[in-house]
Motif scaffolding. Structure first.
Motif, PDB file in Angstrom:
ATOM      1  N   LEU A 365     -14.420  11.335  33.392  1.00  0.00           N
ATOM      2  CA  LEU A 365     -15.074  10.837  32.176  1.00  0.00           C
ATOM      3  C   LEU A 365     -15.770  11.966  31.418  1.00  0.00           C
ATOM      4  O   LEU A 365     -15.827  11.955  30.186  1.00  0.00           O
ATOM      5  CB  LEU A 365     -16.083   9.748  32.545  1.00  0.00           C
ATOM      6  N   LEU A 366     -16.282  12.933  32.153  1.00  0.00           N
ATOM      7  CA  LEU A 366     -16.935  14.059  31.479  1.00  0.00           C
ATOM      8  C   LEU A 366     -15.912  14.921  30.750  1.00  0.00           C
ATOM      9  O   LEU A 366     -16.176  15.430  29.654  1.00  0.00           O
ATOM     10  CB  LEU A 366     -17.703  14.896  32.506  1.00  0.00           C
ATOM     11  N   GLY A 367     -14.726  15.082  31.319  1.00  0.00           N
ATOM     12  CA  GLY A 367     -13.686  15.850  30.640  1.00  0.00           C
ATOM     13  C   GLY A 367     -13.159  15.149  29.407  1.00  0.00           C
ATOM     14  O   GLY A 367     -12.672  15.820  28.477  1.00  0.00           O
ATOM     15  N   CYS A 368     -13.245  13.841  29.358  1.00  0.00           N
ATOM     16  CA  CYS A 368     -12.805  13.095  28.172  1.00  0.00           C
ATOM     17  C   CYS A 368     -13.862  13.040  27.071  1.00  0.00           C
ATOM     18  O   CYS A 368     -13.604  12.492  26.000  1.00  0.00           O
ATOM     19  CB  CYS A 368     -12.410  11.672  28.569  1.00  0.00           C
ATOM     20  N   GLY A 369     -15.027  13.549  27.337  1.00  0.00           N
ATOM     21  CA  GLY A 369     -16.079  13.492  26.322  1.00  0.00           C
ATOM     22  C   GLY A 369     -16.782  12.161  26.251  1.00  0.00           C
ATOM     23  O   GLY A 369     -17.499  11.899  25.271  1.00  0.00           O
ATOM     24  N   LEU A 370     -16.657  11.299  27.259  1.00  0.00           N
ATOM     25  CA  LEU A 370     -17.337  10.003  27.271  1.00  0.00           C
ATOM     26  C   LEU A 370     -18.717  10.081  27.901  1.00  0.00           C
ATOM     27  O   LEU A 370     -19.526   9.166  27.733  1.00  0.00           O
ATOM     28  CB  LEU A 370     -16.483   8.977  28.033  1.00  0.00           C
ATOM     29  N   LEU A 371     -19.017  11.162  28.609  1.00  0.00           N
ATOM     30  CA  LEU A 371     -20.320  11.377  29.226  1.00  0.00           C
ATOM     31  C   LEU A 371     -20.915  12.667  28.699  1.00  0.00           C
ATOM     32  O   LEU A 371     -20.200  13.573  28.254  1.00  0.00           O
ATOM     33  CB  LEU A 371     -20.206  11.455  30.753  1.00  0.00           C
ATOM     34  N   THR A 372     -22.246  12.740  28.754  1.00  0.00           N
ATOM     35  CA  THR A 372     -22.970  13.946  28.355  1.00  0.00           C
ATOM     36  C   THR A 372     -24.104  14.174  29.343  1.00  0.00           C
ATOM     37  O   THR A 372     -24.710  13.206  29.842  1.00  0.00           O
ATOM     38  CB  THR A 372     -23.528  13.812  26.929  1.00  0.00           C
ATOM     39  N   PRO A 373     -24.439  15.413  29.704  1.00  0.00           N
ATOM     40  CA  PRO A 373     -25.525  15.655  30.666  1.00  0.00           C
ATOM     41  C   PRO A 373     -26.897  15.424  30.045  1.00  0.00           C
ATOM     42  O   PRO A 373     -27.168  15.789  28.895  1.00  0.00           O
ATOM     43  CB  PRO A 373     -25.327  17.131  31.046  1.00  0.00           C
ATOM     44  N   VAL A 374     -27.777  14.794  30.818  1.00  0.00           N
ATOM     45  CA  VAL A 374     -29.175  14.570  30.436  1.00  0.00           C
ATOM     46  C   VAL A 374     -30.029  14.945  31.638  1.00  0.00           C
ATOM     47  O   VAL A 374     -30.128  14.171  32.596  1.00  0.00           O
ATOM     48  CB  VAL A 374     -29.430  13.106  30.022  1.00  0.00           C
ATOM     49  N   GLY A 375     -30.620  16.135  31.621  1.00  0.00           N
ATOM     50  CA  GLY A 375     -31.411  16.580  32.750  1.00  0.00           C
ATOM     51  C   GLY A 375     -30.538  16.794  33.965  1.00  0.00           C
ATOM     52  O   GLY A 375     -29.557  17.533  33.944  1.00  0.00           O
ATOM     53  N   THR A 376     -30.885  16.101  35.045  1.00  0.00           N
ATOM     54  CA  THR A 376     -30.123  16.226  36.288  1.00  0.00           C
ATOM     55  C   THR A 376     -29.056  15.145  36.425  1.00  0.00           C
ATOM     56  O   THR A 376     -28.397  15.079  37.475  1.00  0.00           O
ATOM     57  CB  THR A 376     -31.089  16.120  37.484  1.00  0.00           C
ATOM     58  N   ARG A 377     -28.864  14.327  35.412  1.00  0.00           N
ATOM     59  CA  ARG A 377     -27.912  13.223  35.497  1.00  0.00           C
ATOM     60  C   ARG A 377     -27.024  13.218  34.257  1.00  0.00           C
ATOM     61  O   ARG A 377     -27.071  14.146  33.429  1.00  0.00           O
ATOM     62  CB  ARG A 377     -28.646  11.883  35.615  1.00  0.00           C
ATOM     63  N   TYR A 378     -26.256  12.135  34.127  1.00  0.00           N
ATOM     64  CA  TYR A 378     -25.367  11.970  32.979  1.00  0.00           C
ATOM     65  C   TYR A 378     -25.578  10.580  32.377  1.00  0.00           C
ATOM     66  O   TYR A 378     -26.046   9.651  33.059  1.00  0.00           O
ATOM     67  CB  TYR A 378     -23.893  12.127  33.393  1.00  0.00           C
TER      68      TYR A 378
END
Length: 801
Positions: A365-378
Motif C-alpha cells: 500500500l505504501l508503494g501505491c501511494g495509498l499510505l503516508t508516514p506519520v511519526g512512527t506509524r502510517y
C-alpha cells in the motif's frame, strides 16, 4: 473490574500481576493502580527526584532508531523525490544552521515529511543537543509538545518516571539547544508563540498545510512554500517510479495529469503505481509461469490489452489502485477507513485481518501511494479515505472498529506490553475507542488509561478517560463511571486545575457512596483534601495584606453669584494610590455644595411643594445655584410689575365717573384689532343716557352690535369658552340691509375703534365717549396685561330715548 474482561478469551488466566507504576508528578507522588484507581499524596521530604541529565549522542541515536518507523522493503520514494527538492533542501539547511526557525508550508502530498527526513540527516551535528523529531498531529496546545521535547532530550537518573510541573518544565526546556523538526503542525497564533518563547535556543522547522492557522507577526519565522513539480521534473519522477522510459502517449498523459493536479508529487507516486500495474496486466505469463504472481494469492491476468487510465482516474486513483491490490491489502484499507484513516502498527495487522502475512500489505500500500508516514506509524494519504468510502470501503466500519477495540483492550492490558508501546499506538487506540460500541469502549478505556498514565502521555490519557466516562454513562456502568471521574480529578490536580479536580472528585465520591465502596470513597476524600489544601495555600499566597490609606477628599469649587452662569472649573486630580492601598469611599462627595448658609437651609425647607422628578435616561447635569435664584427673582419682578399696572388701570377707570352695563355676567375682553377679534371674546354696544343721535349708518351698526350683545347675554357665560371653537361676532359690521337684531336693546352709540399702535396699557379716548370699551379676563396662571381695562361698576340704567 476483573482484568480477564480485557482479554479475547475470558477463560485464559492473567499473564501476570497488575502493573502498579509509581511516578513523580510535580510536588506529588502518583501511584497508578489499574485495579482500584490512582492514589496521590504529597511528595515526602527527601524523596525529591534528582536533577535530570541530558542524553549523549549515543543515547539520542538509540532513541531516534526506536522512534523511527519500521523500514519496509523496496526503494524508498524519498530518493526519487529529493532530486526535485534539492533547492529547497539546501535553503532549509542553511537557515537552520544559522539558528533561524522556518515554517515549511505545502499541501498534503507535497512531500513535506520526506523533505524533513533529508534535512534531519544534514543537520545531525549542527546543534549541541542534536535533532529532535516531533509530531504535531492532534496537538492544539504547546504543553504536550514541550513535555515531548523534554522527554526526548532529558533522561531521569533513576528508573522512576518524572513529569515536571510547569515551572520546572519551562526552566529545563529553556536550556535545550536543538534543531526541532515538527511535522504536521496544527496550531498557530498565540499557541505557537508560546512554544517559540519557551525554547529560545532551539531552531524549528515547522511543516504545515496552507489551511493551518498562520503565526503572528512577532514570531519572526521564515516562510518556505513547496510548490508543484515542473513538467520535466514530473516526467523524470514518473520514470523513476515506473523503472523505464515513458512512451509518447504516457508523456502526454503525464502532462495532462500535472495540469490537473498542479504538479503534486503524491499524484505522480500513485500514477507510477498505475503504470506498473498496467504493465503487469499487459505482460505475457510465459516468462514467470513458475513464479508466484502475488504475495498472498494468485492475481488474475487478463489477456486483453489494458489502456492508460483516464484523467479522472489519474486525479482520484484510490478506487482503481485498491481494486488491483491483494485481498489482505483491501482488508487493511477497510480497517484504516473504520479508524478514521489511522493504520495500526504492522505487528497488529495479522491479528486484525486474520492472515499471518498481512504485515507485508503495508509495503504494497505504501508503494501505491495509498499510505503516508506519520511519526512512527502510517496513515491513509490525503484524499484516499474519502475516495474509498465512496465505493463502499466504509460500510463495515462499526464491526471493524469493534474488532479493533477488543483487540487493543486485550493488548493494552497485557503485562508484557510496556507503557511506551501503548503510547506509540495512542492515535489508533483513540480511533478505535471513538468508533466502537459502548461496551467495547468501556473495556478499552479501562485497560488503556493506566498504561497511558504510566507513559507520561497525559493528553491521550485525558482523552481516553473522557471517552470512557461518556461510554460508561451510556452503558449504565456506575462503578466504571466513578473510576473515570476519579482519574480525571487526579489528573486535574496534578496539572494544577483545582476547580476541575474538585468537580470530578466530588462526582466520583458521590457515585462510590451510592455503591457503598468504602475504599474508593476514602481515596477520593484524600485527593479532595489535597485540593482543599492547595486552594487554601493559593488563596494565602495570592491575597496580600490589606493596607488602608486615608481617603482622598475632593474639594468642590464655589460657584460665584453672578447674572451669568460661571464656567465649570475642574477639581484638582490627586495622585492615584497603589492598588493595594485603594479605599472606596462609602459616602460620596458632593460636587455642587452650597455657597452660603441661606442656600443650605433653602434645600431642606423649600417654600413650595415640588413634584417628584421623572426618571431620566441620562444623568442630569448639575446646575449652579445662582442660575435658579436668578430665574426666581426675575419671575417675582415680573409679577410685581403686573400688579402695579393693574392697580393703575383700575384707579383710572374709577376716576372717570362713568357707569356702564355689562353685556353678560362675566367680564368682557376685546383685542387691539377690531376686524379680527380673538376667539371667545364678545364686544357689544353699551347704552348710555348722554348718547346723541348720530349718523343713520352708525345707528344701524350700533343696533347690530346690540343684537349681538343680547345674543351673548342669553347664551350665558359658558356658551363660548376660549379654546373650544366658539366664534365671536365682529363688532361694527352690519349684517346687511335685511338683517334684524335677534334680541336686546338697540344702541345709537357708534362702535369704539381703539388705536392699533398703542404700546402702553392706557384707556383709549374717542370723540363720542371717553369711557373705556374693553375689559380684562385674567388668566389662571400667568397675568396678561390688556391694552384697556374697564371693570363693571355701578347700577345698570335703562337707555334714553
Amino acid at each position: 473490574m476483573d482484568r480477564t474482561q480485557g482479554q479475547l478469551d475470558p477463560a485464559e488466566p492473567s499473564s501476570g500481576p497488575a502493573r502498579v507504576v509509581a511516578l513523580t508528578a510535580g510536588d506529588f507522588t502518583l501511584t497508578v493502580n489499574p485495579v482500584d484507581g490512582s492514589e496521590i499524596e504529597p511528595l515526602r521530604p527527601g524523596a525529591e527526584p534528582a536533577r535530570p541529565r541530558k542524553r549523549d549522542a549515543a543515547g539520542r541515536a538509540a532513541r531516534d532508531t526506536a522512534a523511527r518507523p519500521p523500514v519496509l522493503p523496496g526503494a524508498p520514494a524519498s530518493a526519487r523525490l529529493m532530486a526535485a527538492r534539492e533547492e529547497e533542501r539546501q535553503r532549509l539547511v542553511r537557515l537552520l544552521s544559522h539558528g533561524r526557525s522556518v515554517r515549511l508550508t505545502g499541501p498534503s502530498g507535497s512531500g513535506r515529511s520526506l523533505l524533513l527526513d533529508a534535512v534531519a540527516a544534514d543537520c545531525a551535528g549542527v546543534a549541541p543537543d542534536g535533532v529532535v523529531r516531533l509530531s504535531g498531529h492532534g496537538q492544539q496546545q504547546p504543553g504536550e509538545l514541550l513535555h515531548a521535547l523534554y522527554t526526548a532530550v532529558y533522561e531521569a537518573p533513576d528508573e522512576r518516571p518524572v513529569r515536571p510541573d510547569r515551572e520546572e518544565l519551562l526552566a529545563r526546556v529553556r536550556e535545550i539547544g536543538a534543531v526541532v523538526l515538527l511535522d504536521d503542525l496544527e496550531m498557530g497564533g498565540a499557541a505557537l508563540d508560546e512554544l517559540l518563547r519557551a525554547t529560545p535556543e532551539c531552531a524549528y522547522l515547522l511543516a504545515a498545510t496552507p489551511d493551518t492557522k498562520a503565526p503572528s507577526d512577532d514570531s519572526h519565522l521564515e516562510e518556505v512554500f513547496l510548490g508543484g513539480l515542473g513538467r520535466a521534473e514530473s516526467v523524470e519522477f514518473l520514470e523513476a517510479g515506473v523503472g523505464r522510459a515513458l512512451t509518447e502517449e504516457e508523456i502526454a498523459w503525464a502532462g495532462d495529469l500535472r495540469f490537473a493536479s498542479e504538479g503534486l508529487p503524491l499524484r505522480f507516486v500513485q500514477a507510477a503505481a498505475l503504470l506498473r500495474q498496467r504493465d503487469e496486466l499487459n505482460g505475457t505469463p510465459g516468462g514467470d509461469d513458475d513464479e508466484e504472481p502475488g504475495v498472498f494469492e494468485e492475481r488474475p491476468r487478463d489477456a486483453a490489452f489494458v489502456p492508460l487510465p483516464t484523467l479522472a482516474e489519474g486525479a482520484a486513483p484510490a478506487e482503481l489502485l485498491a481494486s488491483r491490490v491483494s485481498e489482505s491489502g483491501r482488508a487493511v484499507l477497510r480497517i484504516a477507513c473504520a479508524l478514521g484513516g489511522e493504520l495500526p502498527h504492522h505487528a497488529h495487522l495479522p491479528a486484525l485481518v486474520g492472515d499471518t502475512h498481512a504485515d507485508a500489505a503495508v509495503t504494497e500500500l505504501l508503494g501505491c501511494g495509498l499510505l503516508t508516514p506519520v511519526g512512527t506509524r502510517y496513515r491513509l494519504a490525503a484524499g484516499v479515505a474519502r475516495q474509498l468510502e465512496e465505493v463502499g470501503y466504509g460500510d463495515p466500519a462499526a464491526e471493524e472498529a469493534r474488532t479493533a477495540a477488543r483487540h487493543y483492550a486485550w493488548w493494552t492490558g497485557h503485562a508484557s506490553v510496556t507503557p511506551e508501546r501503548v503510547a506509540a499506538e495512542a492515535d489508533a487506540v483513540l480511533a478505535a475507542l471513538a468508533g466502537a460500541d459502548v461496551v467495547a469502549a468501556v473495556l478499552l478505556a479501562r485497560t488503556a488509561a493506566p498504561a497511558l498514565a504510566a507513559s507520561l502521555h497525559w493528553e491521550a490519557w485525558e482523552r481516553v478517560l473522557r471517552s470512557g466516562a461518556e461510554a460508561a454513562r451510556k452503558a449504565g456502568e456506575v462503578a466504571e463511571q466513578a473510576y473515570f471521574h476519579h482519574e480525571l480529578g487526579v489528573l486535574a490536580l496534578c496539572e494544577g486545575r483545582l476547580d476541575r479536580a474538585r468537580a470530578e472528585l466530588e462526582a466520583s465520591i458521590g457515585l462510590k457512596g451510592a455503591l457503598a465502596d468504602k475504599r474508593g470513597t476514602v481515596a477520593g476524600r484524600r485527593a479532595l483534601a489535597l485540593v482543599t489544601d492547595r486552594e487554601a495555600a493559593g488563596a494565602a499566597a495570592v491575597s496580600p495584606p490589606l493596607r488602608l490609606a486615608p481617603p482622598v477628599v475632593a474639594v468642590a469649587p464655589v460657584a460665584p453669584v453672578a447674572p451669568v452662569a460661571p464656567a465649570p472649573v475642574a477639581p484638582a486630580v490627586p495622585v492615584a494610590p497603589r492598588v493595594s492601598e485603594t479605599v472606596t469611599a462609602v459616602v460620596p462627595v458632593r460636587r455642587d455644595a452650597p455657597a452660603n448658609l441661606a442656600e443650605v437651609f433653602a434645600e431642606p425647607f423649600p417654600m413650595s411643594l415640588k413634584p417628584s422628578p421623572a426618571p431620566a435616561l441620562a444623568p442630569p447635569v448639575a446646575r449652579p445655584v445662582a442660575v435658579s435664584r436668578k430665574r426666581t427673582v426675575l419671575l417675582a419682578a415680573a409679577g410685581a410689575l403686573t400688579v402695579a399696572a393693574l392697580g393703575t388701570v383700575v384707579a383710572l377707570a374709577m376716576g372717570s365717573g362713568e357707569e356702564e352695563t355689562p353685556a353678560g355676567p362675566g367680564p368682557k375682553v376685546s383685542t387691539n384689532t377690531p376686524d379680527v377679534p380673538a376667539a371667545g371674546t364678545d364686544t357689544a354696544g353699551e347704552p348710555g343716557g348722554n348718547d346723541s343721535a348720530g349718523d343713520p349708518a352708525d345707528a344701524e351698526a350700533g343696533a347690530g352690535a346690540g343684537a349681538d350683545a343680547g345674543a351673548v347675554t342669553e347664551a350665558g357665560p359658558g356658551a363660548a369658552t376660549p379654546g373650544e371653537g366658539a366664534v365671536a361676532p365682529t363688532p361694527g359690521v352690519s349684517r346687511g340691509p335685511g338683517a334684524k337684531p335677534s334680541g336686546g336693546t338697540p344702541s345709537r352709540k357708534p362702535p369704539v375703534v381703539p388705536p392699533k399702535t398703542s404700546p402702553v396699557a392706557s384707556p383709549p379716548t374717542t370723540s363720542t365717549s371717553p369711557k373705556p370699551s374693553s375689559s380684562v379676563s385674567p388668566s389662571p396662571t400667568t397675568p396678561v396685561v390688556s391694552p384697556t381695562v374697564s371693570p363693571p361698576t355701578g347700577p345698570v340704567q335703562p337707555p334714553t330715548e
